[in-house]
Design an enzyme around this catalytic site. Structure first.
Site, PDB file in Angstrom:
ATOM      1  N   HIS A 101       0.846  -1.201   0.000  1.00 24.74           N
ATOM      2  CA  HIS A 101       0.000   0.000   0.000  1.00 24.74           C
ATOM      3  C   HIS A 101       0.873   1.240   0.000  1.00 24.74           C
ATOM      4  O   HIS A 101       1.869   1.314   0.710  1.00 24.74           O
ATOM      5  CB  HIS A 101      -0.952   0.032   1.209  1.00 24.74           C
ATOM      6  CG  HIS A 101      -0.272  -0.178   2.525  1.00 24.74           C
ATOM      7  ND1 HIS A 101       0.127  -1.430   2.968  1.00 24.74           N
ATOM      8  CD2 HIS A 101       0.121   0.694   3.476  1.00 24.74           C
ATOM      9  CE1 HIS A 101       0.708  -1.315   4.131  1.00 24.74           C
ATOM     10  NE2 HIS A 101       0.738  -0.038   4.479  1.00 24.74           N
ATOM     11  N   HIS A 103       1.111   5.256   0.851  1.00 21.62           N
ATOM     12  CA  HIS A 103       0.493   6.268   1.715  1.00 21.62           C
ATOM     13  C   HIS A 103       0.527   7.629   1.011  1.00 21.62           C
ATOM     14  O   HIS A 103       1.558   8.005   0.448  1.00 21.62           O
ATOM     15  CB  HIS A 103       1.293   6.447   3.010  1.00 21.62           C
ATOM     16  CG  HIS A 103       1.289   5.276   3.941  1.00 21.62           C
ATOM     17  ND1 HIS A 103       0.531   5.243   5.092  1.00 21.62           N
ATOM     18  CD2 HIS A 103       1.984   4.104   3.921  1.00 21.62           C
ATOM     19  CE1 HIS A 103       0.759   4.104   5.736  1.00 21.62           C
ATOM     20  NE2 HIS A 103       1.639   3.398   5.044  1.00 21.62           N
TER      21      HIS A 103
END
Ligand code: 5GP
Ligand code: ZN
Length: 143
Positions: A101, A103
């Site tokens: 992921h 950010h």
């Protein structure tokens, strides 16, 4: 592919609720549940890959495209002055959720935060020879 034990796979599958801000066939983005700043957003490939190395290049490019668009959308939405856009890649780098992921962390003038340089430990003191060797090794490892 999905991993039943993975919280982000559960979000992708709709089994765990999220504040979704973007979704297509390959990628999804949602607000971080424990935000470091208003608008802190996570961008994920929908398929479960633990680290960036495992992500196929076309998927990585697609996720980066979403990250690029969301960086603008998030900053405009919260009237930010900038953002840190980063991946914690692997546990040694602080990755806690083992589903890749990115950010987007909005930043504001005078918010008291730090640049991405603050994430590493003590700076190494590398000689020119050591820097040359590292550069050559990286060059030889490229696909
Ligand atoms: P990492 O340290 O793995 O790069 O960051 C994981 C991030 O996921 C953290 O910022 C954390 O707040 C966020 N997070 C963990 N669990 C959940 C969840 O169930 N929902 C959402 N939206 N974010 C989560
Ligand atoms: Zn997953």
């Amino acid at each position: 592919m999905s991993n039943d034990d993975c919280i982000f796979c559960q979000i992708v599958n709709g089994d765990v609720p999220s504040r979704t801000v973007f979704e297509d066939d390959t990628a999804m983005a949602f607000l971080d549940a424990n935000p470091l700043a208003p608008g802190h957003t996570l961008v994920v490939p929908k398929r479960h890959y633990e680290t960036l190395e495992a992500v196929p290049e076309d998927t990585a490019a697609h996720v980066f495209g979403a990250l690029h668009r969301l960086n603008t959308a998030v900053q405009h939405a919260v009237d930010a002055d900038g953002a840190n856009v980063a991946f914690n890649d692997g546990p040694a780098a602080g990755q806690e959720v083992p589903h890749v992921h990115g950010h987007v962390i909005p930043r504001f003038e005078g918010d008291g935060g730090n640049p991405v340089h603050a994430v590493a430990g003590e700076r190494p003191n590398l000689s020119d020879d050591e820097l040359d060797e590292i550069a050559e090794t990286i060059h030889s490892q490229r696909d």
